[in-house]
Scaffold this active site. Structure first.
Site, PDB file in Angstrom:
ATOM      1  N   PRO A 122       5.185   0.327   0.845  1.00 57.09           N
ATOM      2  CA  PRO A 122       4.423   0.591   2.060  1.00 57.09           C
ATOM      3  C   PRO A 122       5.276   1.002   3.248  1.00 57.09           C
ATOM      4  CG  PRO A 122       4.451  -1.752   1.563  1.00 57.09           C
ATOM      5  CD  PRO A 122       4.989  -1.055   0.361  1.00 57.09           C
ATOM      6  N   ASN A 123       4.760   1.967   3.972  1.00 54.86           N
ATOM      7  CA  ASN A 123       5.333   2.473   5.226  1.00 54.86           C
ATOM      8  C   ASN A 123       6.586   3.319   5.040  1.00 54.86           C
ATOM      9  OD1 ASN A 123       3.354   1.198   6.965  1.00 54.86           O
ATOM     10  ND2 ASN A 123       4.311  -0.729   6.372  1.00 54.86           N
ATOM     11  N   ARG A 180       8.923   6.138  11.888  1.00 54.18           N
ATOM     12  CA  ARG A 180       8.863   4.706  12.183  1.00 54.18           C
ATOM     13  C   ARG A 180      10.247   4.169  12.572  1.00 54.18           C
ATOM     14  NH1 ARG A 180       9.337   1.140   6.611  1.00 54.18           N
ATOM     15  NH2 ARG A 180       8.702  -0.525   8.003  1.00 54.18           N
ATOM     16  N   TYR A 238      15.683   2.682  10.685  1.00 50.12           N
ATOM     17  CA  TYR A 238      15.556   3.329   9.383  1.00 50.12           C
ATOM     18  C   TYR A 238      16.070   4.768   9.333  1.00 50.12           C
ATOM     19  CZ  TYR A 238      12.519  -0.691   8.534  1.00 50.12           C
ATOM     20  OH  TYR A 238      12.028  -1.954   8.393  1.00 50.12           O
ATOM     21  N   ASN A 242      12.539   0.421  -3.553  1.00 45.79           N
ATOM     22  CA  ASN A 242      12.435  -0.098  -2.193  1.00 45.79           C
ATOM     23  C   ASN A 242      10.984  -0.500  -2.014  1.00 45.79           C
ATOM     24  OD1 ASN A 242      12.342  -0.757   0.461  1.00 45.79           O
ATOM     25  ND2 ASN A 242      13.395   1.074   1.225  1.00 45.79           N
ATOM     26  N   ALA A 274       7.882  -4.061   2.659  1.00 47.47           N
ATOM     27  CA  ALA A 274       7.525  -5.448   2.994  1.00 47.47           C
ATOM     28  C   ALA A 274       7.058  -6.248   1.767  1.00 47.47           C
ATOM     29  CB  ALA A 274       6.449  -5.463   4.069  1.00 47.47           C
ATOM     30  N   HIS A 300       9.158  -9.055   0.203  1.00 49.06           N
ATOM     31  CA  HIS A 300       9.171 -10.425   0.715  1.00 49.06           C
ATOM     32  C   HIS A 300       7.910 -11.205   0.371  1.00 49.06           C
ATOM     33  CE1 HIS A 300      12.320  -8.406   2.879  1.00 49.06           C
ATOM     34  NE2 HIS A 300      11.469  -7.670   3.545  1.00 49.06           N
ATOM     35  N   ASP A 348       6.312  -9.579 -11.397  1.00 50.99           N
ATOM     36  CA  ASP A 348       5.778  -9.781 -12.747  1.00 50.99           C
ATOM     37  C   ASP A 348       5.600  -8.458 -13.496  1.00 50.99           C
ATOM     38  OD1 ASP A 348       5.747 -12.485 -12.348  1.00 50.99           O
ATOM     39  OD2 ASP A 348       3.579 -12.652 -12.051  1.00 50.99           O
ATOM     40  N   GLU A 402      17.585  -2.988  -6.341  1.00 46.47           N
ATOM     41  CA  GLU A 402      16.764  -3.189  -5.138  1.00 46.47           C
ATOM     42  C   GLU A 402      17.430  -2.485  -3.956  1.00 46.47           C
ATOM     43  OE1 GLU A 402      15.896  -7.330  -4.298  1.00 46.47           O
ATOM     44  OE2 GLU A 402      15.466  -6.871  -2.190  1.00 46.47           O
ATOM     45  N   HIS A 441      17.336  -1.232   0.161  1.00 48.25           N
ATOM     46  CA  HIS A 441      16.792  -1.285   1.528  1.00 48.25           C
ATOM     47  C   HIS A 441      17.648  -0.429   2.439  1.00 48.25           C
ATOM     48  CE1 HIS A 441      14.139  -4.505   0.330  1.00 48.25           C
ATOM     49  NE2 HIS A 441      15.167  -5.081  -0.254  1.00 48.25           N
ATOM     50  N   LEU A 442      16.994   0.295   3.318  1.00 42.57           N
ATOM     51  CA  LEU A 442      17.739   1.074   4.312  1.00 42.57           C
ATOM     52  C   LEU A 442      18.434   0.141   5.301  1.00 42.57           C
ATOM     53  CD1 LEU A 442      14.617   3.099   4.447  1.00 42.57           C
ATOM     54  CD2 LEU A 442      16.697   4.442   4.540  1.00 42.57           C
ATOM     55  N   SER A 443      17.696  -0.872   5.758  1.00 42.47           N
ATOM     56  CA  SER A 443      18.266  -1.815   6.725  1.00 42.47           C
ATOM     57  C   SER A 443      18.904  -2.981   5.972  1.00 42.47           C
ATOM     58  CB  SER A 443      17.157  -2.321   7.655  1.00 42.47           C
ATOM     59  OG  SER A 443      16.181  -3.048   6.914  1.00 42.47           O
ATOM     60  N   ARG A 445      18.164  -9.481   9.962  1.00 41.74           N
ATOM     61  CA  ARG A 445      16.950  -9.210  10.732  1.00 41.74           C
ATOM     62  C   ARG A 445      16.131 -10.499  10.861  1.00 41.74           C
ATOM     63  NH1 ARG A 445      14.082  -3.960   8.624  1.00 41.74           N
ATOM     64  NH2 ARG A 445      12.942  -4.413  10.553  1.00 41.74           N
ATOM     65  N   ARG A 464      12.614 -11.778   6.394  1.00 36.09           N
ATOM     66  CA  ARG A 464      13.052 -10.662   5.548  1.00 36.09           C
ATOM     67  C   ARG A 464      14.217 -11.049   4.625  1.00 36.09           C
ATOM     68  NH1 ARG A 464      10.362  -6.101   7.642  1.00 36.09           N
ATOM     69  NH2 ARG A 464       9.923  -6.421   9.832  1.00 36.09           N
TER      70      ARG A 464
END
Ligand code: DQA
Length: 148
Positions: A11-12, A19, A24, A75, A78, A81, A88, A99, A101-103, A108, A112
């Site tokens: 998402p996002n 954003r 990001y 990625n 959200a 988390h 599953d 896994e 993540h950009l950040s 943070r 997170r």
């Protein structure tokens, strides 16, 4: 061609470039995927990418494609988390994944710093902006080739 690598964004992440650019970066997802594709071709892999804002659609894609693919960059945004269901789904098809993540999710908000995915991932790359994806594909290919 050695196989297919899934690149799944949650998402996002369709809002990259718009954003929270300070967190990001200014590049949109298509531009990142284009560069990633070039990198994958250089390593002799094909990429199949998917983005959804919906947890169920991500699960459907992982179930459908995860068994055939050599590996996956994920990625989950959200859902990282919150989602036991995505965890599953990955376990049900046993696709090896990194896994992404950009950040840096560890410097943070506290919420997170917990991921439902990290302990079943081959590894985590977090905090390098778009480079997290490019580093991720090299690391993933390296590991899957060593294992086979
Ligand atoms: C993110 C980090 C998540 O905490 C956040 O919800 C995102 C993006 C990252 O790439 O840094 O949507 O996964």
């Amino acid at each position: 061609m050695k196989g297919t690598i899934l690149v799944v964004n949650g998402p996002n992440l369709n809002m990259l470039g718009v954003r929270e650019v300070e967190k990001y970066g200014g590049k949109n997802l298509d531009a990142i995927l284009a560069q990633l594709e070039e990198k994958a071709h250089g390593l002799d892999y094909k990429i199949k990418s998917f983005q959804s804002n919906s947890e169920g659609e991500m699960i459907d894609f992982i179930q459908l494609e995860g068994r055939e693919a050599k590996g996956m960059l994920l990625n989950a945004g959200a859902y990282t988390h919150t989602s036991i269901a995505i965890r599953d789904a990955i376990l049900s098809v046993k696709v090896p994944f990194v896994e992404i993540h950009l950040s840096n999710i560890f410097n943070r908000e506290h919420f997170r710093s917990h991921s439902f995915l990290s302990d079943i991932a081959l590894g985590i790359i977090s905090g390098f902006g778009e480079n997290s994806y490019y580093l991720g594909i090299s690391a993933l290919v390296d590991l899957i080739e060593k294992r086979s």
